[in-house]
Design an enzyme around this catalytic site. Structure first.
Site, PDB file in Angstrom:
ATOM      1  N   TYR A  36       0.830  -1.220   0.000  1.00  0.00           N
ATOM      2  CA  TYR A  36       0.000   0.000   0.000  1.00  0.00           C
ATOM      3  C   TYR A  36       0.858   1.261   0.000  1.00  0.00           C
ATOM      4  CZ  TYR A  36      -4.398  -2.454   0.172  1.00  0.00           C
ATOM      5  OH  TYR A  36      -5.486  -3.227  -0.181  1.00  0.00           O
ATOM      6  N   VAL A  50      -9.223   4.107  -4.622  1.00  0.00           N
ATOM      7  CA  VAL A  50      -8.752   4.607  -3.321  1.00  0.00           C
ATOM      8  C   VAL A  50      -7.783   5.778  -3.501  1.00  0.00           C
ATOM      9  CG1 VAL A  50      -9.135   2.388  -2.154  1.00  0.00           C
ATOM     10  CG2 VAL A  50      -6.911   2.842  -3.238  1.00  0.00           C
ATOM     11  N   ASP A  51      -7.642   6.213  -4.783  1.00  0.00           N
ATOM     12  CA  ASP A  51      -6.771   7.378  -5.027  1.00  0.00           C
ATOM     13  C   ASP A  51      -7.585   8.676  -4.897  1.00  0.00           C
ATOM     14  OD1 ASP A  51      -7.095   6.417  -8.440  1.00  0.00           O
ATOM     15  OD2 ASP A  51      -7.967   8.218  -7.592  1.00  0.00           O
ATOM     16  N   HIS A  79     -14.843   2.447  -1.267  1.00  0.00           N
ATOM     17  CA  HIS A  79     -13.816   1.486  -0.830  1.00  0.00           C
ATOM     18  C   HIS A  79     -12.677   2.157  -0.083  1.00  0.00           C
ATOM     19  CE1 HIS A  79     -15.279  -1.585  -4.059  1.00  0.00           C
ATOM     20  NE2 HIS A  79     -16.043  -1.542  -2.984  1.00  0.00           N
ATOM     21  N   CYS A 118      -7.732   0.122  17.056  1.00  0.00           N
ATOM     22  CA  CYS A 118      -8.685   1.060  17.690  1.00  0.00           C
ATOM     23  C   CYS A 118      -9.262   2.064  16.687  1.00  0.00           C
ATOM     24  CB  CYS A 118      -7.992   1.805  18.838  1.00  0.00           C
ATOM     25  SG  CYS A 118      -6.811   3.056  18.289  1.00  0.00           S
ATOM     26  N   CYS A 138       0.265   2.707  16.254  1.00  0.00           N
ATOM     27  CA  CYS A 138      -0.756   3.684  16.651  1.00  0.00           C
ATOM     28  C   CYS A 138      -0.266   4.491  17.852  1.00  0.00           C
ATOM     29  CB  CYS A 138      -2.036   2.916  17.000  1.00  0.00           C
ATOM     30  SG  CYS A 138      -3.296   3.883  17.846  1.00  0.00           S
ATOM     31  N   ASN A 171     -15.723   1.739 -21.385  1.00  0.00           N
ATOM     32  CA  ASN A 171     -14.728   0.714 -21.078  1.00  0.00           C
ATOM     33  C   ASN A 171     -13.984   0.344 -22.356  1.00  0.00           C
ATOM     34  OD1 ASN A 171     -13.420  -1.810 -20.226  1.00  0.00           O
ATOM     35  ND2 ASN A 171     -14.760  -1.637 -18.444  1.00  0.00           N
TER      36      ASN A 171
HETATM   37  C1  BV8 Z   1     -18.510  -7.092   1.458  1.00  0.00           C
HETATM   38  C2  BV8 Z   1     -10.061  -1.359  -2.056  1.00  0.00           C
HETATM   39  C3  BV8 Z   1     -19.836  -7.930   3.207  1.00  0.00           C
HETATM   40  C4  BV8 Z   1      -8.813  -2.092  -1.673  1.00  0.00           C
HETATM   41  C5  BV8 Z   1     -11.445  -3.047  -3.142  1.00  0.00           C
HETATM   42  C6  BV8 Z   1     -16.709 -13.943   0.614  1.00  0.00           C
HETATM   43  C7  BV8 Z   1     -16.585 -13.310   1.845  1.00  0.00           C
HETATM   44  C8  BV8 Z   1     -16.912 -11.971   2.011  1.00  0.00           C
HETATM   45  C9  BV8 Z   1     -17.334 -11.243   0.916  1.00  0.00           C
HETATM   46  C10 BV8 Z   1     -17.425 -11.898  -0.298  1.00  0.00           C
HETATM   47  C11 BV8 Z   1     -17.136 -13.227  -0.479  1.00  0.00           C
HETATM   48  N1  BV8 Z   1     -17.341 -13.536  -1.792  1.00  0.00           N
HETATM   49  C12 BV8 Z   1     -17.740 -12.449  -2.462  1.00  0.00           C
HETATM   50  C13 BV8 Z   1     -17.807 -11.456  -1.566  1.00  0.00           C
HETATM   51  C14 BV8 Z   1     -18.143 -10.113  -1.829  1.00  0.00           C
HETATM   52  C15 BV8 Z   1     -16.847  -9.389  -2.173  1.00  0.00           C
HETATM   53  C16 BV8 Z   1     -16.675  -9.471  -3.671  1.00  0.00           C
HETATM   54  O1  BV8 Z   1     -17.418  -8.841  -4.390  1.00  0.00           O
HETATM   55  N2  BV8 Z   1     -15.711 -10.289  -4.129  1.00  0.00           N
HETATM   56  C17 BV8 Z   1     -15.489 -10.450  -5.555  1.00  0.00           C
HETATM   57  C18 BV8 Z   1     -14.013 -10.784  -5.808  1.00  0.00           C
HETATM   58  C19 BV8 Z   1     -16.411 -11.550  -6.058  1.00  0.00           C
HETATM   59  N3  BV8 Z   1     -17.022  -8.023  -1.729  1.00  0.00           N
HETATM   60  C20 BV8 Z   1     -16.517  -7.648  -0.559  1.00  0.00           C
HETATM   61  O2  BV8 Z   1     -15.818  -8.340   0.151  1.00  0.00           O
HETATM   62  C21 BV8 Z   1     -16.930  -6.262  -0.132  1.00  0.00           C
HETATM   63  N4  BV8 Z   1     -17.450  -6.336   1.196  1.00  0.00           N
HETATM   64  O3  BV8 Z   1     -19.128  -7.726   0.656  1.00  0.00           O
HETATM   65  O4  BV8 Z   1     -18.786  -7.078   2.788  1.00  0.00           O
HETATM   66  C22 BV8 Z   1     -19.875  -7.773   4.662  1.00  0.00           C
HETATM   67  C23 BV8 Z   1     -20.991  -7.147   5.223  1.00  0.00           C
HETATM   68  C24 BV8 Z   1     -21.044  -7.041   6.588  1.00  0.00           C
HETATM   69  C25 BV8 Z   1     -19.988  -7.523   7.394  1.00  0.00           C
HETATM   70  C26 BV8 Z   1     -18.865  -8.114   6.799  1.00  0.00           C
HETATM   71  C27 BV8 Z   1     -18.803  -8.250   5.427  1.00  0.00           C
HETATM   72  C28 BV8 Z   1     -15.736  -5.334  -0.099  1.00  0.00           C
HETATM   73  C29 BV8 Z   1     -15.122  -5.239  -1.481  1.00  0.00           C
HETATM   74  C30 BV8 Z   1     -14.111  -4.110  -1.504  1.00  0.00           C
HETATM   75  C31 BV8 Z   1     -12.725  -4.658  -1.811  1.00  0.00           C
HETATM   76  N5  BV8 Z   1     -11.804  -3.535  -1.976  1.00  0.00           N
HETATM   77  N6  BV8 Z   1     -10.657  -1.974  -3.260  1.00  0.00           N
HETATM   78  C32 BV8 Z   1      -7.663  -1.750  -2.577  1.00  0.00           C
HETATM   79  O5  BV8 Z   1      -7.816  -0.915  -3.487  1.00  0.00           O
HETATM   80  O6  BV8 Z   1      -6.587  -2.339  -2.349  1.00  0.00           O
HETATM   81  S1  BV8 Z   1     -12.042  -3.767  -4.541  1.00  0.00           S
HETATM   82  C33 BV8 Z   1     -11.190  -3.264  -5.923  1.00  0.00           C
HETATM   83  O7  BV8 Z   1     -11.409  -4.207  -6.955  1.00  0.00           O
HETATM   84  C34 BV8 Z   1     -11.671  -1.994  -6.534  1.00  0.00           C
HETATM   85  O8  BV8 Z   1     -11.974  -1.050  -5.563  1.00  0.00           O
HETATM   86  C35 BV8 Z   1     -12.858  -2.393  -7.355  1.00  0.00           C
HETATM   87  O9  BV8 Z   1     -14.037  -2.329  -6.623  1.00  0.00           O
HETATM   88  C36 BV8 Z   1     -12.608  -3.849  -7.625  1.00  0.00           C
HETATM   89  C37 BV8 Z   1     -12.527  -4.180  -9.096  1.00  0.00           C
HETATM   90  O10 BV8 Z   1     -11.603  -3.347  -9.645  1.00  0.00           O
HETATM   91  P1  BV8 Z   1     -12.026  -2.333 -10.846  1.00  0.00           P
HETATM   92  O11 BV8 Z   1     -12.037  -0.981 -10.270  1.00  0.00           O
HETATM   93  O12 BV8 Z   1     -13.242  -2.779 -11.560  1.00  0.00           O
HETATM   94  O13 BV8 Z   1     -10.792  -2.518 -11.738  1.00  0.00           O
HETATM   95  P2  BV8 Z   1     -10.443  -3.790 -12.575  1.00  0.00           P
HETATM   96  O14 BV8 Z   1      -8.970  -3.846 -12.685  1.00  0.00           O
HETATM   97  O15 BV8 Z   1     -11.187  -4.992 -12.063  1.00  0.00           O
HETATM   98  O16 BV8 Z   1     -11.076  -3.454 -13.997  1.00  0.00           O
HETATM   99  C38 BV8 Z   1     -10.613  -2.313 -14.698  1.00  0.00           C
HETATM  100  C39 BV8 Z   1     -11.590  -2.111 -15.818  1.00  0.00           C
HETATM  101  O17 BV8 Z   1     -11.251  -0.922 -16.494  1.00  0.00           O
HETATM  102  C40 BV8 Z   1     -11.557  -3.235 -16.837  1.00  0.00           C
HETATM  103  O18 BV8 Z   1     -12.884  -3.546 -17.203  1.00  0.00           O
HETATM  104  C41 BV8 Z   1     -10.793  -2.614 -18.013  1.00  0.00           C
HETATM  105  O19 BV8 Z   1     -11.280  -3.098 -19.259  1.00  0.00           O
HETATM  106  C42 BV8 Z   1     -11.137  -1.162 -17.887  1.00  0.00           C
HETATM  107  N7  BV8 Z   1     -10.116  -0.230 -18.344  1.00  0.00           N
HETATM  108  C43 BV8 Z   1      -8.767  -0.340 -18.221  1.00  0.00           C
HETATM  109  N8  BV8 Z   1      -8.184   0.790 -18.708  1.00  0.00           N
HETATM  110  C44 BV8 Z   1      -9.190   1.606 -19.103  1.00  0.00           C
HETATM  111  C45 BV8 Z   1     -10.423   0.961 -18.876  1.00  0.00           C
HETATM  112  N9  BV8 Z   1     -11.610   1.529 -19.175  1.00  0.00           N
HETATM  113  C46 BV8 Z   1     -11.584   2.763 -19.714  1.00  0.00           C
HETATM  114  N10 BV8 Z   1     -10.448   3.452 -19.954  1.00  0.00           N
HETATM  115  C47 BV8 Z   1      -9.236   2.912 -19.677  1.00  0.00           C
HETATM  116  N11 BV8 Z   1      -8.112   3.604 -19.938  1.00  0.00           N
HETATM  117 ZN    ZN Z   2      -4.813   2.167  18.130  1.00  0.00          ZN
END
Ligand code: BV8
Ligand code: ZN
Length: 251
Positions: free
Chosen positions: A69, A105-106, A121, A132, A153, A219
């Site tokens: 990170y 997150v940027d 996110h 904490c 912390c 996209n």
């Molecule tokens: C939740 C921050 C419930 C971190 C991110 C099992 C257990 C628990 C949860 C789950 C589980 N199974 C599934 C889930 C749900 C899970 C989930 O969805 N998993 C997926 C993998 C299936 N979700 C969660 O866990 C969420 N929380 O459900 O909590 C809960 C409720 C109560 C109590 C407890 C729990 C939390 C999810 C958040 C994760 N954090 N980011 C960090 O940044 O390090 S996710 C991260 O990946 C991003 O933020 C984004 O959301 C995600 C996907 O990334 P994208 O942004 O879409 O980017 P990607 O690379 O995938 O795609 C890029 C796209 O752009 C492509 O399509 C490409 O073609 C296009 N592109 C590229 N260049 C260009 C372009 N388009 C245009 N122009 C360009 N130049």
């Molecule tokens: Zn603390």
């Protein structure tokens, strides 16, 4: 004019009382920030981000995760917003109401001039205590590209963690409720650069569509379309399509 900017889409955006813009990593790609789908580089190329972006990974190896990170935070600090971010900020100044919700997150939307950006996110610039939750002042950027011991912390001595939402963690409630409310009340959604794989954020365009909104997806990759339905697909890079779209809707 881009043939996909049909008169119907142009008109729907022009008369919209409220536009929701939802961005993913593709919106920051042209600024030089790798997307989640791009292979990670350097020390992290052998890791899957969905494995690394978890509290389990941080507890198992805090130095690896904190180092990743900090490398990303330094990358963001060294990047500039691109024409796509600027077009979204311009849309906010021209349309009646635009809510920007980002999965990123940027801080590039803010640095391009967008206001009221909802980070569902979290933010890479808002570290806090793993135990904490006390916010931790972001320190000077680490030079090294590798493992780094997380700071401690000042309140409880616990490890400081990145201020992002990890997989398996709930989204920040206030931000999620604001994003969900915007999806239910908007007339149009512009989805930019997301693979629509991560929930619940990926659900926002469907929520909006169910409430009658028109959806346009920007996209590079046609296969990235979320659960399609009657969406407009504007194929291309965000930094090219968005400025052209804003010029077409608000000439
Ligand atoms: C939740 C921050 C419930 C971190 C991110 C099992 C257990 C628990 C949860 C789950 C589980 N199974 C599934 C889930 C749900 C899970 C989930 O969805 N998993 C997926 C993998 C299936 N979700 C969660 O866990 C969420 N929380 O459900 O909590 C809960 C409720 C109560 C109590 C407890 C729990 C939390 C999810 C958040 C994760 N954090 N980011 C960090 O940044 O390090 S996710 C991260 O990946 C991003 O933020 C984004 O959301 C995600 C996907 O990334 P994208 O942004 O879409 O980017 P990607 O690379 O995938 O795609 C890029 C796209 O752009 C492509 O399509 C490409 O073609 C296009 N592109 C590229 N260049 C260009 C372009 N388009 C245009 N122009 C360009 N130049
Ligand atoms: Zn603390």
């Amino acid at each position: 004019m881009n043939p996909e900017f049909t008169p119907d889409l142009i008109e729907r955006l022009r008369v919209a009382q409220h536009i929701l813009v939802l961005t993913g990593a593709g919106a920051s790609a042209e600024s030089g920030i790798p997307t989640f789908r791009d292979a990670l580089t350097g020390l992290w190329e052998r890791f899957d981000p969905t494995q690394l972006a978890t509290s389990e990974a941080f507890e198992a190896d805090p130095e690896l995760v904190w180092g990743w990170y900090e490398w990303r935070r330094a990358l963001v600090a060294g990047c500039e917003p691109n024409d796509g971010h600027r077009a979204i900020a311009r849309m906010q100044s021209l349309a009646k109401k635009v809510t920007v919700v980002t999965q990123n997150v940027d801080d590039l939307h803010e640095r391009a001039g967008s206001s009221g950006v909802i980070h569902v996110h979290g933010s890479i610039n808002a570290p806090r205590c793993f135990d904490c939750d006390v916010p931790h002042e972001v320190s000077a950027l680490a030079e090294s590209e590798g493992r780094l011991p997380p700071p401690r912390c000042s309140e409880c001595g616990g490890m400081v963690r990145p201020g992002v939402v990890w997989f398996g963690e709930p989204l920040p409630q206030e931000e999620w409720l604001r994003a969900e409310s915007a999806a239910r009340s908007c007339d149009a959604v512009v989805v930019v650069g997301t693979s629509s794989l991560v929930y619940p954020a990926a659900d926002l365009p469907r929520l909006a569509q169910t409430a009658g909104a028109v959806v346009a997806e920007v996209n590079l990759d046609p296969d990235a379309l979320g659960n399609a339905g009657d969406r407009y697909f504007l194929r291309g890079a965000a930094g090219e399509v968005l400025p052209a779209l804003v010029d077409a809707v608000w000439p």
